[in-house]
Write an enzyme that holds these catalytic residues in place. Structure first.
Site, PDB file in Angstrom:
ATOM      1  N   LYS A   1       0.865  -1.197   0.000  1.00  0.00           N
ATOM      2  CA  LYS A   1       0.000   0.000   0.000  1.00  0.00           C
ATOM      3  C   LYS A   1       0.900   1.246   0.000  1.00  0.00           C
ATOM      4  CE  LYS A   1      -3.617  -2.731   2.046  1.00  0.00           C
ATOM      5  NZ  LYS A   1      -4.861  -2.790   2.788  1.00  0.00           N
TER       6      LYS A   1
ATOM      7  N   SER B   1      -6.870  -9.189   6.564  1.00  0.00           N
ATOM      8  CA  SER B   1      -6.455  -9.513   7.933  1.00  0.00           C
ATOM      9  C   SER B   1      -5.672 -10.821   8.057  1.00  0.00           C
ATOM     10  CB  SER B   1      -7.667  -9.526   8.875  1.00  0.00           C
ATOM     11  OG  SER B   1      -8.189  -8.215   8.997  1.00  0.00           O
TER      12      SER B   1
HETATM   13  P1  13P Z   1      -4.717  -6.309   5.552  1.00  0.00           P
HETATM   14  O1  13P Z   1      -3.929  -7.587   5.439  1.00  0.00           O
HETATM   15  O2  13P Z   1      -3.979  -5.208   6.254  1.00  0.00           O
HETATM   16  O3  13P Z   1      -6.080  -6.565   6.083  1.00  0.00           O
HETATM   17  O4  13P Z   1      -4.911  -5.765   4.054  1.00  0.00           O
HETATM   18  C1  13P Z   1      -5.364  -6.630   3.074  1.00  0.00           C
HETATM   19  C2  13P Z   1      -5.229  -5.966   1.769  1.00  0.00           C
HETATM   20  O5  13P Z   1      -5.909  -5.013   1.467  1.00  0.00           O
HETATM   21  C3  13P Z   1      -4.218  -6.500   0.851  1.00  0.00           C
HETATM   22  O6  13P Z   1      -4.395  -5.984  -0.421  1.00  0.00           O
END
Ligand code: 13P
Length: 246
Positions: free
Chosen positions: A10, A211
């Site tokens: 991200k 998650s």
């Molecule tokens: P999390 O693993 O932080 O929940 O994020 C999942 C995600 O959006 C991966 O693209």
């Protein structure tokens, strides 16, 4: 069979932090047989092309433009990403669908762009909490898949990875039960069967995201018909992500 484990950074890490991350992460996973993929910020692609050569890790971007080139300030094209050695791009992440009001039609254009330069696509789909509560999950996924994959030839599906990420499970510590995930993955394969064929439905790579962490990954990978995981927050810690990969 090899699992496909993707870490989605991200909008996290400076280039310097990413370099340090790789220095820690790569030795930890060097003997791992699974396919490891890093979905990284555009600004890190060049460094990835230098540091990940001759490793067992592939990398890609988190998005691309619907357009190939031209007057699209702030956009990054399929060719630019491919030029830096990317193996894939993510498309349709729910954060982009929501914040930038990305439509299924735009996602379809991005997929076509990506495939045209031999970039694989990790297509993210998933329902909101409200949609799940009102039993609309399959309907929502069907619409997302039908529009996003419109016009694709069946033999192009080998370059598509479907990431099932329930929106309400992202970054919340909540997730569907193992049974619910199994059922949804079955539904996804059924939709692919209706759109293409039984053979494609069996072969297409489907991964789960939302998650995921080092404590729940083993159970998630035991789910029938799951080919891998898409990890957000937990991939930012090199040690934890290496445990997931292993
Ligand atoms: P999390 O693993 O932080 O929940 O994020 C999942 C995600 O959006 C991966 O693209």
């Amino acid at each position: 069979m090899k699992k496909f484990i993707v870490g989605n950074f991200k909008m996290n890490t400076t280039l310097h932090e990413f370099a340090k991350y790789l220095d820690e992460f790569l030795p930890l996973i060097k003997d791992c047989k699974n396919v490891v993929a890093l979905s990284i910020p555009y600004t890190h692609l060049m460094l990835a092309s230098q540091k990940l050569v001759a490793t067992n890790v592939v990398y890609g971007s988190q998005n691309i433009s619907t357009e190939e080139k031209g007057a699209y300030t702030g956009e990054i094209s399929n060719l630019m990403v491919k030029d830096l050695g990317a193996y894939f791009t993510l498309v349709g992440h729910s954060e982009i669908r929501k914040k930038f009001r990305e439509t299924n039609e735009q996602i379809n254009q991005k997929i076509i762009r990506a495939l045209s330069v031999n970039l694989k696509c990790i297509l993210c789909i998933g329902e909101t909490r409200t949609e799940r509560n009102s039993n609309k999950t399959k309907m929502v996924l069907k619409k997302q898949l039908e529009v996003a994959l419109k016009g694709l030839y069946e033999n192009e599906l080998k370059n598509i990875i479907i990431a099932y990420e329930p929106v309400w499970a992202i970054g919340t510590g909540k997730m569907p039960t193992v049974k619910e995930i199994e059922k949804t993955v079955e539904d996804i394969r059924q939709i692919i069967m209706d759109m293409f064929s039984q053979n494609s439905a069996e072969k297409i790579c489907v991964i789960y995201g939302g998650s995921v962490n080092q404590n729940n990954c083993t159970n998630l990978l035991k789910i029938k018909n799951i080919n891998g995981l898409l990890v957000g927050g937990a991939c930012l810690d090199a040690k934890e992500f290496s445990n997931i990969v292993k």
